[in-house]
Design an enzyme around this catalytic site. Structure first.
Site, PDB file in Angstrom:
ATOM      1  N   LYS A  74       7.200  -8.246   8.255  1.00  0.00           N
ATOM      2  CA  LYS A  74       7.848  -7.861   7.003  1.00  0.00           C
ATOM      3  C   LYS A  74       9.303  -7.503   7.281  1.00  0.00           C
ATOM      4  O   LYS A  74       9.603  -6.847   8.297  1.00  0.00           O
ATOM      5  CB  LYS A  74       7.118  -6.656   6.401  1.00  0.00           C
ATOM      6  CG  LYS A  74       7.614  -6.253   5.022  1.00  0.00           C
ATOM      7  CD  LYS A  74       6.808  -5.068   4.477  1.00  0.00           C
ATOM      8  CE  LYS A  74       7.130  -4.807   3.018  1.00  0.00           C
ATOM      9  NZ  LYS A  74       6.320  -3.723   2.433  1.00  0.00           N
ATOM     10  N   SER A 149       4.136  -5.023  -1.975  1.00  0.00           N
ATOM     11  CA  SER A 149       5.439  -5.561  -1.682  1.00  0.00           C
ATOM     12  C   SER A 149       5.481  -6.487  -0.459  1.00  0.00           C
ATOM     13  O   SER A 149       6.456  -7.220  -0.295  1.00  0.00           O
ATOM     14  CB  SER A 149       6.422  -4.405  -1.463  1.00  0.00           C
ATOM     15  OG  SER A 149       6.059  -3.644  -0.326  1.00  0.00           O
ATOM     16  N   SER A 173       0.832  -1.863  -0.507  1.00  0.00           N
ATOM     17  CA  SER A 173       1.582  -3.090  -0.203  1.00  0.00           C
ATOM     18  C   SER A 173       1.022  -3.975   0.892  1.00  0.00           C
ATOM     19  O   SER A 173       1.535  -5.073   1.104  1.00  0.00           O
ATOM     20  CB  SER A 173       3.023  -2.747   0.139  1.00  0.00           C
ATOM     21  OG  SER A 173       3.713  -2.487  -1.047  1.00  0.00           O
TER      22      SER A 173
END
Ligand code: GLN
Length: 476
Positions: A74, A149, A173
Site C-alpha cells: 500500500k 482504502s 481498510s
C-alpha cells in the site's frame, strides 16, 4: 500459486525467482490498463532482488521463508528509494528515505517488492475513489469499486498481479477490500505489527495487515511482519509461532452478533453468511446469537476519533516540514493556506471535523463522548467473548458498488464501515475470508477473535476456507 509452491519450485529448481518475478510483471503489464491497482511498479528493483535470491540459491544458501514471493505494498508504507504518495498530491514528489519495519522484515525473508498500490487519500475512504490518482477497478467486475482504502492491494492480489500484499486497516481498510475483491485480508491485534515507516491516519486505530489468496499465505506473511520493534513504542512483545492446522470445529462456540444482521444489510449477503454458519453448525460448532449493543454508536464514535487523530497527524503537511510546497510566500499563514491546497476534499473535510471535535468547548461533547463509547464497546466484546470463542458476521452491509455511486455522499461512504470499525476501536484481530458470491460479486465472512488470539483466528479461517464455495468468475 501459493507460497509453498514457490518454495518447492525454487528448491527443486523448477523455476527461478527471476522467472516468477517476470511472470508477475507480465501480468501487471497485461492487467493494469483495466485494473489500475498500482501507483508505482518497481520492475528494475524487483528483478535485481530476484537475481540476488537466485544467486544465493546457486551458492547453496538456505532459502528464506518468503524467497521469491512477489508482493505489493500500500502506498502509505515506506520502501527505501521508492515514491510514497499515500494517494495524495501532497506527497506526489516524495521518495521514501528508509524502509518501514514491515518492509525490512519482508525483504529479509526474501519477498520481492513489485510496486506500490493505489489507495484512498491518506487511507480515508472505502472505495479507493478518493485517491488523487484515479480509482482502482474491481478485478472481479471492472465497473465496481474494489473497496478501500487499501483497494489497490486487494485488487493486485485478485488480479494475480502479485501473490500477497500489505495494506493498512484503521476502520476496515484491509477486511473490506478483501471482501469486495474475493481475497483473504487480515487485521492484526493492535500492537502486534510495527508501524514504523507507515504514514499515519489515526494512530490509536491503525494496523498493517496482509492480503493473500489463501488463509495459509496470509498467515505466512503475518508471521514475518509481526513482533516487537524498538522504533514503534506501541508495538508489543509478540511471537506468532509455527503455522496452525485448520480448526476442529466440534466444540467451538461461534458467537453471531445480532446487531450485524440489522436492517440495511443486503439480503443476499445475509443469505451467504447464514449458509456458512449453517454449514459450521452441521460440522459440530455451537452457533449462538450474542449481542454487541453499542454497534450503532460505534460508527459515530469511530468518525469522531478518526477525524480528531487525523487532524493532528496531518498538521505536519505544511509544505515546510513535509509535503507539497507551492513557492514563496510573504507569511507563514499564506504559505500554510497555499500548500494545504494539495489535499483532496475528503481529507479537508476530516481535518475540519477533527479540529472542531477537539476544540475547546466541544471536546467534552464529542471526543470525550466518543472515547466513552469506545470503552463500552470494549466491554461489549469482552462480554461476547466470555460466551463465544470467535464472532462471525458480514464484513459490510453492502456488496461492491458501482464506481461513482457513493463518491459524492460522504455519509453513504461511511456506512460501508458499519461492521468493521468496532475491531479497530477495541484493538481485536479480524479476518475476511471469501465464502462465495451474491449477484455474481464476492462475499466475505468476517471472523473476530479476542486480543492476541491470532492463532485461533487463522485456524478457524482455514476451516471456513475449506468449507466455502468460492467459484466466482473473474473480470480480468
Ligand atoms: N473507510 C474507513 C475510513 O474511511 C476506513 C479507513 C481505513 O481503514 N484506513 O476511515
Amino acid at each position: 500459486m501459493t507460497i509453498r509452491e514457490i518454495q518447492t519450485g525454487l528448491r527443486e529448481k523448477t523455476f527461478s525467482a527471476k522467472e516468477i518475478t517476470e511472470s508477475f510483471l507480465h501480468n501487471i503489464r497485461e492487467k493494469e490498463p483495466q485494473v489500475h491497482a498500482f501507483l508505482t511498479v518497481t520492475s528494475d528493483l524487483a528483478l535485481q532482488q530476484a537475481q540476488e535470491i537466485d544467486s544465493n540459491i546457486l551458492k547453496g544458501k538456505e532459502i528464506p521463508e518468503l524467497a521469491g514471493v512477489p508482493y505489493s505494498l500500500k502506498d502509505a508504507i515506506l520502501a527505501k528509494g521508492v515514491p510514497c504518495t499515500a494517494g495524495s498530491r501532497m506527497l506526489e514528489h516524495y521518495t521514501a528515505t528508509y524502509d518501514a519495519k514491515v518492509v525490512e522484515n519482508l525483504r529479509n525473508a526474501g519477498a520481492v517488492l513489485l510496486g506500490k498500490t493505489n489507495m484512498d487519500e491518506f487511507g480515508m475512504g472505502a472505495s479507493t475513489e478518493y485517491s488523487a490518482f484515479g480509482p482502482t477497478h474491481n478485478p472481479r467486475n471492472l465497473s465496481m469499486v474494489p473497496g478501500g482504502s487499501s483497494g489497490g492491494s486487494a485488487a493486485s492480489v485478485a488480479a494475480q498481479e502479485c501473490l500477497v500484499s500489505l495494506g493498512e486497516d484503521t476502520g476496515g481498510s484491509v477486511r473490506l477490500p478483501a471482501s469486495f475483491c474475493g481475497v483473504v485480508g487480515m487485521k492484526p491485534t493492535y500492537g502486534t505489527v510495527s508501524r514504523s515507516g507507515v504514514i499515519a491516519l489515526a494512530s490509536s486505530l491503525d494496523q498493517v495487515g496482509p492480503f493473500a489468496e489463501t488463509v495459509q499465505d496470509c498467515e505466512n506473511v503475518f508471521r514475518v511482519i509481526s513482533g516487537k520493534d524498538e522504533q514503534d513504542a506501541t508495538s508489543v512483545l509478540y511471537e506468532y509461532g509455527d503455522a496452525v492446522d485448520p480448526m476442529q470445529i466440534e466444540g467451538l462456540t461461534i458467537g453471531v452478533p445480532k446487531e450485524y444482521f440489522a436492517k440495511g444489510l443486503d439480503p443476499d449477503i445475509e443469505k451467504r453468511v447464514r449458509e456458512m454458519l449453517g454449514k459450521l453448525a452441521n460440522a459440530g460448532a455451537n452457533v449462538q446469537e450474542v449481542s454487541l449493543p453499542r454497534t450503532s454508536e460505534a460508527l459515530a464514535a469511530y468518525y469522531v476519533i478518526n477525524t480528531s487523530e487525523a487532524s493532528s497527524n496531518l498538521a505536519r503537511y505544511d509544505g515546510i516540514r513535509y509535503g507539497h510546497a507551492s513557492g514563496m510566500h510573504l507569511s507563514l499563514q499564506e504559505a500554510f493556506v497555499a500548500n494545504r491546497e494539495a489535499f483532496g476534499e475528503e481529507v479537508k473535510r476530516r481535518i475540519m471535523l477533527g479540529t472542531f471535535a477537539l476544540s475547546a468547548g466541544y471536546y467534552e461533547a464529542y471526543y470525550k463522548a466518543a472515547q466513552r463509547v469506545r470503552d463500552l464497546l470494549r466491554k461489549d466484546f469482552s462480554e461476547a467473548f466470555s460466551k463465544a470463542d470467535v464472532l462471525m458476521g458480514p464484513v459490510s452491509p453492502f456488496l461492491p458498488f458501482p464506481l461513482g455511486e457513493r463518491v459524492e455522499d460522504p455519509l453513504a461512504m461511511y456506512l460501508v464501515d458499519m461492521y468493521t470499525v468496532a475491531a479497530n476501536l477495541s484493538g481485536i484481530p479480524g479476518i475476511s475470508v471469501p465464502i462465495g458470491s451474491a449477484r455474481d460479486l464476492p462475499v466475505g465472512l468476517q471472523i473476530l477473535a479476542p486480543h492476541f488470539k491470532e492463532r485461533l483466528l487463522f485456524s478457524v479461517a482455514k476451516t471456513v476456507e475449506q468449507i466455502a464455495d468460492t467459484s466466482y468468475h473473474s473480470g480480468v
